[in-house]
Enzyme design. Structure first.
Site, PDB file in Angstrom:
ATOM      1  N   ARG A 117       0.907  -1.198  -0.022  1.00  0.00           N
ATOM      2  CA  ARG A 117      -0.123   0.144  -0.222  1.00  0.00           C
ATOM      3  C   ARG A 117       0.793   1.188  -0.006  1.00  0.00           C
ATOM      4  O   ARG A 117       0.362   2.382   0.321  1.00  0.00           O
ATOM      5  CB  ARG A 117      -1.060   0.135   1.202  1.00  0.00           C
ATOM      6  N   LYS A 138       3.063  11.766 -10.665  1.00  0.00           N
ATOM      7  CA  LYS A 138       2.130  10.994 -11.410  1.00  0.00           C
ATOM      8  C   LYS A 138       3.125   9.738 -11.851  1.00  0.00           C
ATOM      9  O   LYS A 138       4.098   9.412 -12.621  1.00  0.00           O
ATOM     10  CB  LYS A 138       1.630  11.555 -12.739  1.00  0.00           C
ATOM     11  N   GLU A 180       9.734  18.345 -24.611  1.00  0.00           N
ATOM     12  CA  GLU A 180       8.927  18.590 -23.392  1.00  0.00           C
ATOM     13  C   GLU A 180       9.248  20.035 -22.986  1.00  0.00           C
ATOM     14  O   GLU A 180       8.543  20.701 -22.292  1.00  0.00           O
ATOM     15  CB  GLU A 180       9.186  17.735 -22.268  1.00  0.00           C
ATOM     16  N   LYS A 220       7.299  23.213 -14.505  1.00  0.00           N
ATOM     17  CA  LYS A 220       6.480  22.276 -14.010  1.00  0.00           C
ATOM     18  C   LYS A 220       6.066  22.282 -12.729  1.00  0.00           C
ATOM     19  O   LYS A 220       5.086  22.090 -12.298  1.00  0.00           O
ATOM     20  CB  LYS A 220       6.861  20.980 -14.306  1.00  0.00           C
ATOM     21  N   GLU A 230      -4.590  17.331 -10.982  1.00  0.00           N
ATOM     22  CA  GLU A 230      -5.027  17.458 -12.327  1.00  0.00           C
ATOM     23  C   GLU A 230      -6.476  17.820 -12.654  1.00  0.00           C
ATOM     24  O   GLU A 230      -7.299  17.241 -13.429  1.00  0.00           O
ATOM     25  CB  GLU A 230      -4.360  16.472 -13.275  1.00  0.00           C
ATOM     26  N   ARG A 234      -3.187  21.999 -14.345  1.00  0.00           N
ATOM     27  CA  ARG A 234      -2.406  20.842 -14.534  1.00  0.00           C
ATOM     28  C   ARG A 234      -2.751  20.273 -15.784  1.00  0.00           C
ATOM     29  O   ARG A 234      -1.689  19.711 -16.465  1.00  0.00           O
ATOM     30  CB  ARG A 234      -2.101  20.054 -13.334  1.00  0.00           C
ATOM     31  N   ASN A 238      -0.722  18.495 -20.489  1.00  0.00           N
ATOM     32  CA  ASN A 238      -0.720  17.779 -21.412  1.00  0.00           C
ATOM     33  C   ASN A 238      -1.005  18.406 -22.958  1.00  0.00           C
ATOM     34  O   ASN A 238      -1.218  17.674 -23.893  1.00  0.00           O
ATOM     35  CB  ASN A 238      -2.161  16.998 -21.257  1.00  0.00           C
ATOM     36  N   HIS A 241      -0.084  16.305 -26.084  1.00  0.00           N
ATOM     37  CA  HIS A 241      -0.223  14.899 -25.685  1.00  0.00           C
ATOM     38  C   HIS A 241      -1.523  14.015 -26.131  1.00  0.00           C
ATOM     39  O   HIS A 241      -1.362  12.731 -26.305  1.00  0.00           O
ATOM     40  CB  HIS A 241      -0.002  14.525 -24.272  1.00  0.00           C
ATOM     41  N   HIS A 245       0.061  10.916 -27.341  1.00  0.00           N
ATOM     42  CA  HIS A 245       0.025   9.674 -26.796  1.00  0.00           C
ATOM     43  C   HIS A 245      -0.723   8.633 -28.007  1.00  0.00           C
ATOM     44  O   HIS A 245      -0.481   7.162 -27.905  1.00  0.00           O
ATOM     45  CB  HIS A 245      -1.006   9.602 -25.477  1.00  0.00           C
ATOM     46  N   HIS A 258       8.574   8.941 -26.346  1.00  0.00           N
ATOM     47  CA  HIS A 258       7.547   9.764 -26.095  1.00  0.00           C
ATOM     48  C   HIS A 258       7.698  11.285 -26.455  1.00  0.00           C
ATOM     49  O   HIS A 258       6.638  11.886 -27.176  1.00  0.00           O
ATOM     50  CB  HIS A 258       7.500   9.846 -24.518  1.00  0.00           C
TER      51      HIS A 258
END
Length: 358
Positions: A117, A138, A180, A220, A230, A234, A238, A241, A245, A258
Protein backbone atom coordinates in the site's frame (compact mmCIF):
# COMPACT_ATOMS: atom_id res chain seq x y z
CA UNK A 1 24.24 21.98 -6.59
CA UNK A 2 20.74 23.45 -6.85
CA UNK A 3 17.63 22.64 -4.87
CA UNK A 4 14.00 23.16 -5.95
CA UNK A 5 11.32 22.45 -3.36
CA UNK A 6 7.96 21.09 -4.51
CA UNK A 7 5.01 21.50 -2.16
CA UNK A 8 2.56 18.62 -2.11
CA UNK A 9 -0.51 17.85 -0.04
CA UNK A 10 0.49 14.18 -0.23
CA UNK A 11 4.21 14.59 0.42
CA UNK A 12 6.48 17.56 -0.29
CA UNK A 13 9.91 16.83 -1.70
CA UNK A 14 13.11 18.37 -3.03
CA UNK A 15 14.58 18.21 -6.52
CA UNK A 16 18.36 18.26 -6.19
CA UNK A 17 20.28 19.11 -9.36
CA UNK A 18 24.04 18.72 -9.59
CA UNK A 19 26.98 17.00 -11.21
CA UNK A 20 28.23 13.59 -10.01
CA UNK A 21 25.78 13.62 -7.08
CA UNK A 22 24.76 10.01 -7.79
CA UNK A 23 27.99 8.97 -6.04
CA UNK A 24 26.81 10.58 -2.79
CA UNK A 25 23.17 9.57 -2.68
CA UNK A 26 23.43 8.43 0.95
CA UNK A 27 24.06 12.06 1.97
CA UNK A 28 20.63 13.03 0.61
CA UNK A 29 18.61 10.42 2.53
CA UNK A 30 16.95 11.63 5.72
CA UNK A 31 16.21 8.17 7.15
CA UNK A 32 17.68 4.68 7.37
CA UNK A 33 15.95 2.08 5.22
CA UNK A 34 15.74 -1.62 6.02
CA UNK A 35 16.43 -2.51 2.39
CA UNK A 36 16.67 -0.77 -0.96
CA UNK A 37 15.57 -1.97 -4.39
CA UNK A 38 17.09 -0.20 -7.38
CA UNK A 39 14.93 -0.58 -10.50
CA UNK A 40 16.62 0.34 -13.76
CA UNK A 41 16.75 -0.72 -17.40
CA UNK A 42 19.19 -2.62 -19.58
CA UNK A 43 20.75 0.56 -20.99
CA UNK A 44 21.08 2.62 -17.82
CA UNK A 45 21.88 -0.22 -15.45
CA UNK A 46 25.27 -1.00 -16.94
CA UNK A 47 26.23 2.69 -16.80
CA UNK A 48 25.07 3.88 -13.39
CA UNK A 49 23.59 1.11 -11.20
CA UNK A 50 26.90 0.31 -9.55
CA UNK A 51 27.51 4.00 -8.82
CA UNK A 52 24.17 4.20 -7.01
CA UNK A 53 24.80 0.92 -5.19
CA UNK A 54 28.23 2.05 -3.96
CA UNK A 55 26.97 5.51 -3.03
CA UNK A 56 24.35 4.01 -0.71
CA UNK A 57 26.96 2.21 1.39
CA UNK A 58 24.67 -0.20 3.25
CA UNK A 59 23.54 -3.83 3.28
CA UNK A 60 20.39 -5.25 1.70
CA UNK A 61 20.63 -3.45 -1.64
CA UNK A 62 19.06 -5.23 -4.60
CA UNK A 63 19.08 -4.36 -8.30
CA UNK A 64 16.42 -5.32 -10.83
CA UNK A 65 16.96 -4.63 -14.52
CA UNK A 66 14.09 -4.53 -17.02
CA UNK A 67 14.25 -4.26 -20.79
CA UNK A 68 14.82 -0.72 -22.00
CA UNK A 69 11.90 0.95 -23.77
CA UNK A 70 8.26 1.94 -23.41
CA UNK A 71 7.15 -1.65 -24.00
CA UNK A 72 8.34 -2.54 -20.47
CA UNK A 73 5.73 -0.26 -18.90
CA UNK A 74 3.20 -3.07 -18.79
CA UNK A 75 1.26 -5.15 -16.29
CA UNK A 76 3.57 -8.17 -16.63
CA UNK A 77 6.73 -6.23 -15.74
CA UNK A 78 4.87 -4.46 -12.94
CA UNK A 79 3.75 -7.81 -11.47
CA UNK A 80 7.22 -9.36 -11.82
CA UNK A 81 8.78 -6.44 -9.93
CA UNK A 82 6.29 -6.96 -7.10
CA UNK A 83 7.29 -10.61 -7.03
CA UNK A 84 10.97 -9.66 -6.77
CA UNK A 85 10.25 -7.15 -3.99
CA UNK A 86 8.48 -9.89 -2.01
CA UNK A 87 11.29 -12.37 -2.62
CA UNK A 88 13.90 -9.82 -1.50
CA UNK A 89 11.96 -9.27 1.71
CA UNK A 90 11.16 -5.58 1.24
CA UNK A 91 8.99 -4.23 4.05
CA UNK A 92 7.26 -0.93 4.78
CA UNK A 93 10.56 0.64 5.84
CA UNK A 94 12.16 -0.17 2.49
CA UNK A 95 12.98 2.18 -0.38
CA UNK A 96 12.67 1.87 -4.14
CA UNK A 97 15.02 3.88 -6.35
CA UNK A 98 13.88 4.57 -9.92
CA UNK A 99 17.11 4.88 -11.91
CA UNK A 100 16.50 5.80 -15.53
CA UNK A 101 14.22 7.74 -17.80
CA UNK A 102 10.50 8.36 -17.76
CA UNK A 103 9.56 4.73 -18.33
CA UNK A 104 11.49 3.57 -15.26
CA UNK A 105 10.26 6.49 -13.18
CA UNK A 106 6.61 5.73 -13.98
CA UNK A 107 7.00 1.97 -13.61
CA UNK A 108 9.11 1.89 -10.44
CA UNK A 109 7.02 4.68 -8.92
CA UNK A 110 3.83 2.71 -9.48
CA UNK A 111 5.43 -0.38 -7.93
CA UNK A 112 6.36 1.74 -4.89
CA UNK A 113 2.84 3.23 -4.73
CA UNK A 114 1.21 -0.20 -4.61
CA UNK A 115 3.71 -2.39 -2.75
CA UNK A 116 2.33 -2.93 0.77
CA UNK A 117 0.00 0.00 0.00
CA UNK A 118 2.91 2.36 -0.56
CA UNK A 119 6.58 2.64 0.35
CA UNK A 120 9.09 5.44 -0.21
CA UNK A 121 10.71 5.91 -3.58
CA UNK A 122 13.31 8.20 -5.07
CA UNK A 123 13.52 9.37 -8.65
CA UNK A 124 17.05 9.37 -10.12
CA UNK A 125 16.36 10.52 -13.69
CA UNK A 126 19.06 9.92 -16.30
CA UNK A 127 17.41 11.42 -19.39
CA UNK A 128 16.41 14.89 -20.47
CA UNK A 129 12.81 13.72 -20.90
CA UNK A 130 12.64 12.59 -17.30
CA UNK A 131 12.97 16.19 -16.08
CA UNK A 132 9.25 16.32 -16.84
CA UNK A 133 8.03 12.91 -15.72
CA UNK A 134 10.05 12.83 -12.47
CA UNK A 135 8.29 15.96 -11.18
CA UNK A 136 4.66 15.92 -10.10
CA UNK A 137 4.09 12.50 -8.60
CA UNK A 138 2.24 10.84 -11.48
CA UNK A 139 3.13 7.15 -11.77
CA UNK A 140 1.61 4.64 -14.17
CA UNK A 141 1.85 1.76 -16.57
CA UNK A 142 0.35 1.47 -20.04
CA UNK A 143 -2.59 -0.54 -21.29
CA UNK A 144 -2.70 -1.87 -24.85
CA UNK A 145 -5.60 0.50 -25.45
CA UNK A 146 -3.95 3.64 -24.08
CA UNK A 147 -0.93 5.18 -22.42
CA UNK A 148 -0.73 5.69 -18.63
CA UNK A 149 -4.33 4.56 -18.09
CA UNK A 150 -3.38 2.49 -15.00
CA UNK A 151 -1.69 4.59 -12.34
CA UNK A 152 -1.81 6.86 -9.34
CA UNK A 153 -0.69 10.18 -7.87
CA UNK A 154 2.26 9.23 -5.67
CA UNK A 155 5.10 11.72 -5.16
CA UNK A 156 8.68 10.59 -4.54
CA UNK A 157 10.47 11.51 -1.32
CA UNK A 158 13.30 12.97 -3.40
CA UNK A 159 14.34 13.65 -6.99
CA UNK A 160 18.09 13.42 -7.48
CA UNK A 161 19.09 14.77 -10.90
CA UNK A 162 22.73 14.10 -11.76
CA UNK A 163 23.32 16.17 -14.90
CA UNK A 164 26.47 14.19 -15.66
CA UNK A 165 24.22 11.37 -16.88
CA UNK A 166 22.95 13.54 -19.73
CA UNK A 167 26.35 13.28 -21.43
CA UNK A 168 25.69 9.66 -22.45
CA UNK A 169 22.35 10.32 -24.15
CA UNK A 170 21.99 9.53 -27.88
CA UNK A 171 20.51 12.24 -30.18
CA UNK A 172 17.11 10.51 -30.21
CA UNK A 173 16.81 10.94 -26.43
CA UNK A 174 17.95 14.56 -26.56
CA UNK A 175 15.20 15.22 -29.14
CA UNK A 176 12.68 13.47 -26.91
CA UNK A 177 13.40 15.48 -23.78
CA UNK A 178 13.80 18.78 -25.59
CA UNK A 179 10.24 18.48 -26.94
CA UNK A 180 8.94 18.58 -23.36
CA UNK A 181 11.07 21.68 -22.70
CA UNK A 182 9.47 23.32 -25.74
CA UNK A 183 6.04 22.38 -24.37
CA UNK A 184 6.85 24.03 -21.05
CA UNK A 185 8.02 27.16 -22.88
CA UNK A 186 4.74 27.25 -24.81
CA UNK A 187 2.90 27.29 -21.49
CA UNK A 188 5.03 29.98 -19.89
CA UNK A 189 6.49 32.80 -21.97
CA UNK A 190 7.84 33.69 -25.38
CA UNK A 191 11.28 34.50 -23.96
CA UNK A 192 12.07 30.88 -23.12
CA UNK A 193 10.41 29.76 -26.35
CA UNK A 194 12.76 31.98 -28.37
CA UNK A 195 15.81 30.74 -26.45
CA UNK A 196 14.92 27.10 -27.03
CA UNK A 197 14.25 27.51 -30.73
CA UNK A 198 17.48 29.44 -31.25
CA UNK A 199 19.39 26.21 -30.51
CA UNK A 200 20.44 23.43 -32.84
CA UNK A 201 20.48 20.19 -30.90
CA UNK A 202 23.72 19.01 -32.51
CA UNK A 203 25.52 22.03 -31.11
CA UNK A 204 23.83 22.69 -27.77
CA UNK A 205 26.28 23.06 -24.87
CA UNK A 206 25.96 21.18 -21.56
CA UNK A 207 25.72 24.53 -19.75
CA UNK A 208 22.78 25.65 -21.92
CA UNK A 209 21.09 22.28 -21.52
CA UNK A 210 21.39 22.42 -17.74
CA UNK A 211 19.99 25.97 -17.70
CA UNK A 212 16.99 24.97 -19.82
CA UNK A 213 16.50 21.88 -17.68
CA UNK A 214 16.27 23.94 -14.51
CA UNK A 215 13.83 26.38 -16.13
CA UNK A 216 11.62 23.55 -17.35
CA UNK A 217 11.55 21.91 -13.92
CA UNK A 218 10.59 25.20 -12.26
CA UNK A 219 7.73 25.74 -14.72
CA UNK A 220 6.35 22.27 -14.14
CA UNK A 221 6.82 22.45 -10.37
CA UNK A 222 4.91 25.74 -10.20
CA UNK A 223 1.97 24.30 -12.16
CA UNK A 224 1.91 21.06 -10.14
CA UNK A 225 1.86 22.96 -6.85
CA UNK A 226 -1.25 24.84 -7.99
CA UNK A 227 -3.13 21.73 -9.08
CA UNK A 228 -1.71 18.48 -7.77
CA UNK A 229 -4.44 16.13 -8.96
CA UNK A 230 -4.99 17.60 -12.42
CA UNK A 231 -8.43 19.08 -11.90
CA UNK A 232 -7.52 22.48 -13.37
CA UNK A 233 -4.35 24.15 -14.66
CA UNK A 234 -2.26 20.98 -14.49
CA UNK A 235 -4.20 19.77 -17.53
CA UNK A 236 -2.20 22.33 -19.51
CA UNK A 237 0.87 20.11 -19.13
CA UNK A 238 -0.86 17.72 -21.54
CA UNK A 239 -0.30 20.16 -24.41
CA UNK A 240 0.62 18.03 -27.43
CA UNK A 241 -0.11 14.79 -25.62
CA UNK A 242 -3.64 14.05 -26.87
CA UNK A 243 -2.35 13.20 -30.34
CA UNK A 244 1.14 12.27 -29.10
CA UNK A 245 -0.14 9.48 -26.86
CA UNK A 246 -2.44 8.24 -29.63
CA UNK A 247 0.46 8.04 -32.09
CA UNK A 248 2.57 6.11 -29.57
CA UNK A 249 -0.18 3.57 -28.95
CA UNK A 250 -1.07 3.21 -32.62
CA UNK A 251 2.48 2.72 -33.89
CA UNK A 252 3.40 0.47 -30.96
CA UNK A 253 5.20 1.70 -27.87
CA UNK A 254 8.87 2.35 -28.60
CA UNK A 255 8.65 3.04 -32.35
CA UNK A 256 8.85 6.74 -31.56
CA UNK A 257 10.14 8.12 -28.29
CA UNK A 258 7.53 9.85 -26.15
CA UNK A 259 8.98 13.28 -26.94
CA UNK A 260 9.12 12.62 -30.68
CA UNK A 261 5.41 11.75 -30.64
CA UNK A 262 4.63 14.78 -28.46
CA UNK A 263 6.49 17.03 -30.93
CA UNK A 264 4.01 16.01 -33.63
CA UNK A 265 1.23 16.63 -31.12
CA UNK A 266 2.55 20.13 -30.35
CA UNK A 267 2.52 21.04 -34.03
CA UNK A 268 -1.02 19.68 -34.31
CA UNK A 269 -2.08 21.70 -31.24
CA UNK A 270 -0.82 24.84 -33.02
CA UNK A 271 -2.78 23.84 -36.11
CA UNK A 272 -6.04 23.22 -34.22
CA UNK A 273 -5.55 26.43 -32.21
CA UNK A 274 -5.42 28.38 -35.47
CA UNK A 275 -8.63 26.72 -36.68
CA UNK A 276 -10.65 26.74 -33.45
CA UNK A 277 -9.41 29.88 -31.69
CA UNK A 278 -8.23 31.93 -34.68
CA UNK A 279 -4.91 32.14 -32.85
CA UNK A 280 -1.86 33.55 -34.60
CA UNK A 281 0.97 31.23 -33.65
CA UNK A 282 4.55 30.61 -34.90
CA UNK A 283 3.61 27.30 -36.53
CA UNK A 284 6.04 27.74 -39.44
CA UNK A 285 8.86 28.46 -36.99
CA UNK A 286 8.11 25.29 -35.02
CA UNK A 287 7.72 23.19 -38.18
CA UNK A 288 11.06 24.36 -39.57
CA UNK A 289 12.87 23.83 -36.26
CA UNK A 290 11.55 20.28 -35.91
CA UNK A 291 12.65 19.42 -39.44
CA UNK A 292 16.11 20.97 -38.98
CA UNK A 293 16.60 18.86 -35.88
CA UNK A 294 15.43 15.65 -37.58
CA UNK A 295 12.27 14.95 -35.64
CA UNK A 296 10.44 12.10 -37.41
CA UNK A 297 7.02 12.99 -38.83
CA UNK A 298 5.69 9.46 -38.55
CA UNK A 299 1.96 8.82 -38.50
CA UNK A 300 -0.03 5.92 -39.97
CA UNK A 301 -1.80 8.00 -42.61
CA UNK A 302 -4.48 5.35 -43.24
CA UNK A 303 -5.42 5.10 -39.56
CA UNK A 304 -7.10 8.42 -38.88
CA UNK A 305 -10.20 6.75 -37.43
CA UNK A 306 -8.06 4.60 -35.13
CA UNK A 307 -6.16 7.69 -33.94
CA UNK A 308 -9.43 9.45 -33.18
CA UNK A 309 -10.61 6.44 -31.15
CA UNK A 310 -7.36 6.49 -29.18
CA UNK A 311 -7.70 10.24 -28.57
CA UNK A 312 -11.19 9.59 -27.19
CA UNK A 313 -9.60 7.36 -24.55
CA UNK A 314 -7.30 10.17 -23.42
CA UNK A 315 -7.50 10.89 -19.69
CA UNK A 316 -8.80 14.43 -20.36
CA UNK A 317 -11.78 13.12 -22.34
CA UNK A 318 -15.02 13.63 -20.43
CA UNK A 319 -18.48 12.37 -21.41
CA UNK A 320 -16.93 11.03 -24.62
CA UNK A 321 -15.92 14.56 -25.67
CA UNK A 322 -12.32 15.11 -26.74
CA UNK A 323 -10.72 17.90 -24.76
CA UNK A 324 -7.47 19.31 -26.13
CA UNK A 325 -5.04 21.83 -24.69
CA UNK A 326 -4.79 24.70 -27.16
CA UNK A 327 -3.10 28.11 -27.17
CA UNK A 328 -4.46 31.61 -27.65
CA UNK A 329 -0.80 32.63 -27.81
CA UNK A 330 2.49 31.49 -26.34
CA UNK A 331 2.00 31.53 -22.57
CA UNK A 332 -1.82 31.51 -22.75
CA UNK A 333 -3.11 27.91 -22.81
CA UNK A 334 -6.76 26.84 -22.61
CA UNK A 335 -8.62 23.54 -22.54
CA UNK A 336 -11.04 23.27 -25.42
CA UNK A 337 -13.56 20.62 -26.48
CA UNK A 338 -13.19 19.75 -30.16
CA UNK A 339 -16.13 18.05 -31.87
CA UNK A 340 -15.22 14.63 -33.22
CA UNK A 341 -16.13 15.36 -36.84
CA UNK A 342 -14.10 18.58 -36.76
CA UNK A 343 -11.16 16.80 -35.17
CA UNK A 344 -11.22 14.16 -37.89
CA UNK A 345 -11.16 16.87 -40.58
CA UNK A 346 -8.33 18.71 -38.81
CA UNK A 347 -6.28 15.55 -38.39
CA UNK A 348 -6.83 14.51 -42.00
CA UNK A 349 -5.72 17.88 -43.37
CA UNK A 350 -2.83 18.07 -40.89
CA UNK A 351 -1.55 14.64 -41.92
CA UNK A 352 -1.86 15.49 -45.61
CA UNK A 353 0.05 18.75 -45.13
CA UNK A 354 2.69 17.73 -42.57
CA UNK A 355 3.20 14.01 -43.07
CA UNK A 356 2.47 13.32 -46.73
CA UNK A 357 3.47 16.57 -48.38
CA UNK A 358 5.62 18.00 -45.56
Amino acid sequence: MKNIHVRSTIQSYDIVIGNHIRHHIKDQLDKNYSSILIITDSNVGKLYAQDIHDGLNQKNIFIEIVDAGEQSKNIETFYNLHTKAIEYGLDRQSLIIALGGGVIGDLAGFVAATYMRGIDFIQVPTTLLAHDSSVGGKVAINHDKGKNLIGSFYPPVLVLYDTDTLQTLPPKEIRSGYAELIKEAMLSDSGLWNKLLSQHLDRITPADLEQFLEMGIKIKAEIVQQDERESGVRKFLNLGHTLGHAIEADLGYGVLTHGEAVAIGLLFAFYVSEQELQAVLPIQELRDWLKRNEYPFLVNTDRIDELIDLMKRDKKTEHNQIQMVLLNKIGDPVTHIVEENKLKNYLTSFVEREIING
